[in-house]
Design a protein around this motif. Structure first.
Motif, PDB file in Angstrom:
ATOM      1  N   ARG A 271       0.831  -1.212   0.000  1.00  0.00           N
ATOM      2  CA  ARG A 271       0.000   0.000   0.000  1.00  0.00           C
ATOM      3  C   ARG A 271       0.860   1.254   0.000  1.00  0.00           C
ATOM      4  O   ARG A 271       0.570   2.227  -0.704  1.00  0.00           O
ATOM      5  CB  ARG A 271      -0.923  -0.011   1.222  1.00  0.00           C
ATOM      6  CG  ARG A 271      -1.922   1.133   1.236  1.00  0.00           C
ATOM      7  CD  ARG A 271      -2.887   1.016   2.390  1.00  0.00           C
ATOM      8  NE  ARG A 271      -2.233   1.217   3.671  1.00  0.00           N
ATOM      9  CZ  ARG A 271      -2.186   0.326   4.653  1.00  0.00           C
ATOM     10  NH1 ARG A 271      -2.726  -0.864   4.496  1.00  0.00           N
ATOM     11  NH2 ARG A 271      -1.574   0.599   5.789  1.00  0.00           N
ATOM     12  N   GLU A 275       0.868   4.159  -2.812  1.00  0.00           N
ATOM     13  CA  GLU A 275       0.641   5.571  -2.488  1.00  0.00           C
ATOM     14  C   GLU A 275       1.725   6.447  -3.118  1.00  0.00           C
ATOM     15  O   GLU A 275       1.439   7.525  -3.644  1.00  0.00           O
ATOM     16  CB  GLU A 275       0.602   5.761  -0.980  1.00  0.00           C
ATOM     17  CG  GLU A 275      -0.680   5.221  -0.345  1.00  0.00           C
ATOM     18  CD  GLU A 275      -0.628   5.202   1.180  1.00  0.00           C
ATOM     19  OE1 GLU A 275       0.505   5.305   1.733  1.00  0.00           O
ATOM     20  OE2 GLU A 275      -1.697   5.066   1.800  1.00  0.00           O
ATOM     21  N   THR A 280      -4.334   5.077  -6.860  1.00  0.00           N
ATOM     22  CA  THR A 280      -5.443   5.085  -5.897  1.00  0.00           C
ATOM     23  C   THR A 280      -6.168   3.751  -5.846  1.00  0.00           C
ATOM     24  O   THR A 280      -6.545   3.290  -4.756  1.00  0.00           O
ATOM     25  CB  THR A 280      -6.443   6.200  -6.255  1.00  0.00           C
ATOM     26  OG1 THR A 280      -5.751   7.448  -6.282  1.00  0.00           O
ATOM     27  CG2 THR A 280      -7.562   6.276  -5.233  1.00  0.00           C
ATOM     28  N   ALA A 284      -6.675   1.411  -2.543  1.00  0.00           N
ATOM     29  CA  ALA A 284      -7.988   0.989  -2.051  1.00  0.00           C
ATOM     30  C   ALA A 284      -8.064  -0.523  -1.907  1.00  0.00           C
ATOM     31  O   ALA A 284      -8.588  -1.047  -0.912  1.00  0.00           O
ATOM     32  CB  ALA A 284      -9.068   1.484  -3.011  1.00  0.00           C
ATOM     33  N   TYR A 287      -6.213  -1.689   1.199  1.00  0.00           N
ATOM     34  CA  TYR A 287      -7.024  -1.519   2.414  1.00  0.00           C
ATOM     35  C   TYR A 287      -8.089  -2.608   2.496  1.00  0.00           C
ATOM     36  O   TYR A 287      -8.359  -3.162   3.576  1.00  0.00           O
ATOM     37  CB  TYR A 287      -7.696  -0.145   2.409  1.00  0.00           C
ATOM     38  CG  TYR A 287      -6.815   0.979   2.899  1.00  0.00           C
ATOM     39  CD1 TYR A 287      -6.286   0.961   4.191  1.00  0.00           C
ATOM     40  CD2 TYR A 287      -6.527   2.075   2.088  1.00  0.00           C
ATOM     41  CE1 TYR A 287      -5.478   1.994   4.655  1.00  0.00           C
ATOM     42  CE2 TYR A 287      -5.718   3.111   2.537  1.00  0.00           C
ATOM     43  CZ  TYR A 287      -5.194   3.067   3.823  1.00  0.00           C
ATOM     44  OH  TYR A 287      -4.391   4.093   4.280  1.00  0.00           O
ATOM     45  N   PRO A 305     -11.638   0.736  10.122  1.00  0.00           N
ATOM     46  CA  PRO A 305     -10.934   1.855   9.466  1.00  0.00           C
ATOM     47  C   PRO A 305     -10.445   1.523   8.058  1.00  0.00           C
ATOM     48  O   PRO A 305     -10.472   2.381   7.171  1.00  0.00           O
ATOM     49  CB  PRO A 305      -9.747   2.100  10.416  1.00  0.00           C
ATOM     50  CG  PRO A 305     -10.197   1.581  11.737  1.00  0.00           C
ATOM     51  CD  PRO A 305     -11.049   0.395  11.419  1.00  0.00           C
ATOM     52  N   HIS A 306     -10.023   0.272   7.837  1.00  0.00           N
ATOM     53  CA  HIS A 306      -9.569  -0.126   6.507  1.00  0.00           C
ATOM     54  C   HIS A 306     -10.728  -0.079   5.509  1.00  0.00           C
ATOM     55  O   HIS A 306     -10.559   0.374   4.366  1.00  0.00           O
ATOM     56  CB  HIS A 306      -8.975  -1.533   6.550  1.00  0.00           C
ATOM     57  CG  HIS A 306      -7.712  -1.630   7.345  1.00  0.00           C
ATOM     58  ND1 HIS A 306      -6.478  -1.311   6.828  1.00  0.00           N
ATOM     59  CD2 HIS A 306      -7.489  -2.016   8.631  1.00  0.00           C
ATOM     60  CE1 HIS A 306      -5.547  -1.486   7.751  1.00  0.00           C
ATOM     61  NE2 HIS A 306      -6.133  -1.924   8.853  1.00  0.00           N
ATOM     62  N   GLU A 308     -13.446   1.767   5.733  1.00  0.00           N
ATOM     63  CA  GLU A 308     -13.844   3.163   5.503  1.00  0.00           C
ATOM     64  C   GLU A 308     -12.933   3.823   4.463  1.00  0.00           C
ATOM     65  O   GLU A 308     -13.409   4.540   3.576  1.00  0.00           O
ATOM     66  CB  GLU A 308     -13.794   3.933   6.821  1.00  0.00           C
ATOM     67  CG  GLU A 308     -14.887   3.527   7.814  1.00  0.00           C
ATOM     68  CD  GLU A 308     -14.681   4.148   9.182  1.00  0.00           C
ATOM     69  OE1 GLU A 308     -13.759   4.991   9.327  1.00  0.00           O
ATOM     70  OE2 GLU A 308     -15.439   3.796  10.106  1.00  0.00           O
ATOM     71  N   LYS A 309     -11.638   3.582   4.587  1.00  0.00           N
ATOM     72  CA  LYS A 309     -10.699   4.182   3.635  1.00  0.00           C
ATOM     73  C   LYS A 309     -10.886   3.591   2.233  1.00  0.00           C
ATOM     74  O   LYS A 309     -10.830   4.310   1.235  1.00  0.00           O
ATOM     75  CB  LYS A 309      -9.266   3.973   4.123  1.00  0.00           C
ATOM     76  CG  LYS A 309      -8.947   4.793   5.361  1.00  0.00           C
ATOM     77  CD  LYS A 309      -7.582   4.438   5.933  1.00  0.00           C
ATOM     78  CE  LYS A 309      -7.303   5.232   7.211  1.00  0.00           C
ATOM     79  NZ  LYS A 309      -6.038   4.834   7.867  1.00  0.00           N
ATOM     80  N   ARG A 312     -14.082   5.112   0.524  1.00  0.00           N
ATOM     81  CA  ARG A 312     -13.916   6.471   0.014  1.00  0.00           C
ATOM     82  C   ARG A 312     -13.249   6.469  -1.362  1.00  0.00           C
ATOM     83  O   ARG A 312     -13.529   7.322  -2.199  1.00  0.00           O
ATOM     84  CB  ARG A 312     -13.085   7.315   0.988  1.00  0.00           C
ATOM     85  CG  ARG A 312     -13.853   7.745   2.232  1.00  0.00           C
ATOM     86  CD  ARG A 312     -13.165   8.905   2.903  1.00  0.00           C
ATOM     87  NE  ARG A 312     -11.869   8.555   3.439  1.00  0.00           N
ATOM     88  CZ  ARG A 312     -11.651   8.107   4.678  1.00  0.00           C
ATOM     89  NH1 ARG A 312     -12.680   7.950   5.503  1.00  0.00           N
ATOM     90  NH2 ARG A 312     -10.435   7.823   5.093  1.00  0.00           N
TER      91      ARG A 312
END
Length: 440
Positions: A271, A275, A280, A284, A287, A305-306, A308-309, A312
């Motif tokens: 990841r 980045e 992107t 994603a 995650y 949290p993973h 949610e990211k 998005r």
């Protein structure tokens, strides 16, 4: 009295003579015969063509087509789009349907129709390659193999130019319990691309495919050796893309070995590289993979949290498979937290998104099972568990089948169905033996 001006789509266009068509187009554009004339194509010659007294030469047709802003084939036949271009458009349409996953039946119909026509060899190979990928996605792997083997045998695609064809064929071999064929194919590709030192990206990519094939059949030590060699080449190359793919595959390998934390560390490394490369979609997916690992290990709170990211980044994409897997993992998390209704909504959305994705559909069925368990409906969960495990077993995805079987048996035991839980675990043991047999 002036002639009626027809459009390109008018049914009367294809019934015109060539001369009548030239005359109609000339008048519709407000041009005189003298204005469309030129060297070798006098206005008197044009007049005779329009009156049907002369048949235009190929040279004249090309000249007049340029003056009238149409294709020469349109002047000759009345077809607004030349046959070759029309076939290209239909093929591009089918390729887009496959990428978006909107209407695979329509795409298959387009491709099948194209194969029945007299198309050039190069286009035929592209059609078969697309059809093979579509059939593989639908789980019709034997027919996918037939189409893709024909593409490879034709010599129209090479390992260095179409790695997607060889990867899809290797995965179809694996899905039909022919791992030796997959490994032989990929080793041949590696031998081919290793001949040219400029093919380092392809050398890395095929080793990544080979590691996937080896790990799928349980040859984890050999898969690790192949990955180590690919990683060494990637470090010399210095690019991010290949290194992301290799760390991803290493994470998958570690996860299959039961090393959850090490797998999470590897995917975090992948990841970070994605980045840096500003990729992107890969970020994603990294995650999302982390969330999958955490959900399987019963660490649903940490998966939040993973997810949610990942959400998005994926909501604005057009890949139904990614979004479907996301919804499946969200559903599993909600079910684990006791939120049955929320889990069921998410799982149903996942099932709809993944209905045409044979590789990922079992994730949706697993999510549906978890949601039903959270709502206390063990009978409904039992059916979804069975569907997921049967599909994985049919494709030879033994390790995934074992993991889901463990969840299934645990839920049956909690419902007091000890005998049923024992039968599920007994079958899972046979899956484990299948993995061991593949390794040996």
């Amino acid at each position: 009295m002036t002639d009626a001006v027809l459009t390109d789509d008018d049914s009367g266009v294809t019934e015109e003579t060539v001369g009548a068509r030239i005359r109609r187009l000339r008048i519709s554009r407000g041009l005189s015969q003298r204005e469309v004339s030129g060297p070798g194509v006098s206005y008197a010659y044009i007049s005779r063509i329009e009156n049907g007294q002369r048949i235009p030469s190929v040279k004249a047709l090309r000249f007049l087509a340029g003056k009238l802003c149409v294709e020469p084939e349109y002047l000759e036949t009345g077809a607004a789009i030349p046959a070759a271009k029309e076939r290209e458009l239909r093929l591009a349409d089918a390729e887009l349907e496959l990428r978006l996953g909107n209407d695979l039946e329509r795409a298959e119909g387009l491709l099948a129709g194209l194969l029945e026509e007299n198309v050039a060899d190069g286009l035929a190979a592209r059609i078969r390659a697309t059809l093979g990928a579509l059939l593989a996605r639908k789980g019709e792997n034997e027919e996918a193999i037939r189409q893709l083997e024909a593409v490879v045998a034709s010599g129209s695609v090479r390992p260095e130019t179409r790695p997607d064809v060889y990867e899809t064929l290797s995965r179809a071999y694996l899905a039909t319990h022919a791992p030796v064929m997959a490994i032989k194919l990929l080793e041949g590709c590696i031998a081919e691309v290793d001949r040219d030192e400029r093919r380092v990206p392809a050398q890395i990519r095929y080793r990544s495919f080979l590691a996937t094939a080896l790990s799928a059949m349980g040859a984890l030590d050999r898969a690790r050796d192949v990955l180590d060699e690919a990683t060494s080449r990637a470090e010399q190359l210095g690019g991010f893309g290949a290194r992301v793919a290799l760390h991803w595959e290493r994470a998958r390998l570690l996860w299959m070995e039961g090393e959850g934390d090490a797998a999470l560390s590897a995917i975090a490394h992948a990841r970070a590289l994605a980045e840096l490369a500003e990729d992107t979609l890969q970020v994603a997916r990294a995650y999302l993979f982390s969330a999958q690992i955490l959900n399987y290990e019963g660490r649903s709170e940490e998966a939040g949290p993973h997810l949610e990211k990942a959400e998005r980044m994926l909501l604005f994409g057009d890949d139904a498979a990614d979004l479907g897997v996301l919804r499946a993992e969200q559903a599993k998390r909600e079910a684990a937290l006791g939120h049955g209704e929320e889990a069921l909504v998410l799982a149903r959305e996942s099932a709809e998104l993944l209905k045409d994705h044979v590789l990922h559909a079992p994730s949706a069925w697993h999510a549906l099972a978890a949601a039903h368990v959270a709502l206390g409906d063990v009978e409904a969960a039992d059916a979804e568990y069975r569907r997921a495990v049967d599909a994985l077993a049919e494709r030879g995805q033994w390790r995934e089948a074992v993991r889901i079987s463990q969840d299934w048996a645990s839920d049956l035991r909690a419902a007091g169905r000890e005998a049923d839980a024992y039968r599920v675990l007994e079958r899972a043991t046979s899956f484990g033996q299948s993995v061991s047999g593949a390794v040996s």
